[in-house]
Design an enzyme around this catalytic site. Sequence first.
Site, PDB file in Angstrom:
ATOM      1  N   HIS A  95       7.638   5.341  -3.453  1.00 50.44           N
ATOM      2  CA  HIS A  95       8.550   4.544  -4.290  1.00 50.44           C
ATOM      3  C   HIS A  95       7.946   4.530  -5.693  1.00 50.44           C
ATOM      4  O   HIS A  95       6.963   3.825  -5.936  1.00 50.44           O
ATOM      5  CB  HIS A  95       8.653   3.109  -3.765  1.00 50.44           C
ATOM      6  CG  HIS A  95       9.121   3.007  -2.346  1.00 50.44           C
ATOM      7  ND1 HIS A  95      10.431   2.738  -2.009  1.00 50.44           N
ATOM      8  CD2 HIS A  95       8.448   3.132  -1.178  1.00 50.44           C
ATOM      9  CE1 HIS A  95      10.537   2.703  -0.680  1.00 50.44           C
ATOM     10  NE2 HIS A  95       9.351   2.939  -0.164  1.00 50.44           N
ATOM     11  N   ASN A 133      15.633   3.191  -3.167  1.00 51.89           N
ATOM     12  CA  ASN A 133      15.826   1.766  -3.492  1.00 51.89           C
ATOM     13  C   ASN A 133      15.311   1.418  -4.883  1.00 51.89           C
ATOM     14  O   ASN A 133      14.495   0.530  -5.080  1.00 51.89           O
ATOM     15  CB  ASN A 133      15.204   0.868  -2.423  1.00 51.89           C
ATOM     16  CG  ASN A 133      13.748   1.179  -2.150  1.00 51.89           C
ATOM     17  OD1 ASN A 133      13.291   2.303  -2.328  1.00 51.89           O
ATOM     18  ND2 ASN A 133      13.006   0.186  -1.692  1.00 51.89           N
ATOM     19  N   ASP A 187       3.828   5.761   1.769  1.00 52.26           N
ATOM     20  CA  ASP A 187       4.746   4.657   1.435  1.00 52.26           C
ATOM     21  C   ASP A 187       4.251   3.926   0.188  1.00 52.26           C
ATOM     22  O   ASP A 187       4.309   2.699   0.096  1.00 52.26           O
ATOM     23  CB  ASP A 187       4.903   3.694   2.613  1.00 52.26           C
ATOM     24  CG  ASP A 187       6.061   2.710   2.423  1.00 52.26           C
ATOM     25  OD1 ASP A 187       6.913   2.963   1.554  1.00 52.26           O
ATOM     26  OD2 ASP A 187       6.112   1.689   3.127  1.00 52.26           O
TER      27      ASP A 187
END
Length: 447
Positions: free
Chosen positions: A64, A96, A312
């Site tokens: 991310h 996201n 992640d």
Amino acid sequence: MKRNTLIKNAKIVNEGKITEGDILIENDLIAEIDSSISVKSADVTVIDAEGNYVIPGLIDDQVHFREPGLTHKANIETESKAALAGGITSFIEMPNTNPQTTTVEKLEEKFAIAAKSSHANYSFMFGGTNDNLEEILKVDTKTVAGLKLFLGSSTGNMLVDDPQVLEKIFSSTDMVISVHCEDESTIRKNLAKYKEQYGDDIPMELHPIIRSEEACYLSSSKAIELAKKTGARLHVFHLSTGKETNLFTNKIPLKEKKITSEVCIHHLWFSDEDYKTKGSRIKWNPAVKTAKDRTQLWEALLDNRIDVIATDHAPHTIEEKNNPYTSAPSGGPLVQHALVALLETHHKGKISLEKIVEKACHNPAILFDVEKRGYIREGYFADLVIVDLNSPWTVNKANILYKCGWSPFEGNTFKSRVTHTFVNGQLAYNNFKVLDVKAGKRLTFNR
């Protein structure tokens, strides 16, 4: 202009073996691999690996990088630089952001940002929602890594919780469907219980009780059941419990698996005992669970029920992380320190170098059909990393490259360091310095 580099005296870790030899890079490709290659012209830069190890650049299938919209935490430029320092030469970034990557138009806008600013190779996941099936069907599967579904809410709240929609998505796409699995109703019930007891200031140690083993297993098992029913190609992200590992098989080769799984560095490194000292710095979704879970995750990784290691990487500012439990966001920065953490576990005898390369380089390339990357092979892109296994250094504020400026590994001394990172044949990182080179390319896929 031709760019030729010869890496001499390397221990090459590739395809289950370690061999001593040289690697010749011509422009962006590996031209030759041999036990000894001599320099044929003056325009070849020679780098002596001095007996250190050369591995393929890592392919991180879950990051991310927060751009667009959340760039006070991170952006593609800063985090791709940190990735290179950590030996990660290719990344797949999640949807996201703000706006979310749930239309083809927004997806292409992200690719345009990365084309200008990424120091590493890049691709993006397309985000599924309760109402964007038409957009999902427009995605060109040859140019996009895959589809991401949040079956548990996390940063950005892209929860997909309509069973009929889920079945339609699973039935309608050939893309790899990557899922975040946590059962929302279980989490809400647990959170309500502890909120009543503590208000917003719930002790951080309760995070794995709130986002529990039950929440993870319930969601993962449902997703797998649906994949089997529809024939979908399913990849379950960031397993955090030992119980979930039994949902996966090691009886067939990865290329033939339709249901695969991943584990992240933090679930292999930390346990619930670390909440006392690390607090919200190790607050992730899914939560870091027990030492027993950690042991079982290692077992499943080594026996091939778990296929991929990822990060992640999900940075937040330290000010955000310092909030009380209910408002402290989940996630932390990891790309710069993932490989050295894995090498530390190698020093402790937990995993071989060959297995690290299999899980972090070869398998993501197989799983996502990444073209000409993830291996050290003639004709493949020269994404290469030289690591020195005996050159200790300590993580501190001065050498952290994340925009957020902190790491859950601060104060840790690692025995190994990344000395050189090549991206598409160009030296992009050298001994604690990211060079002024933007050699990253958009990943392509053999589909």
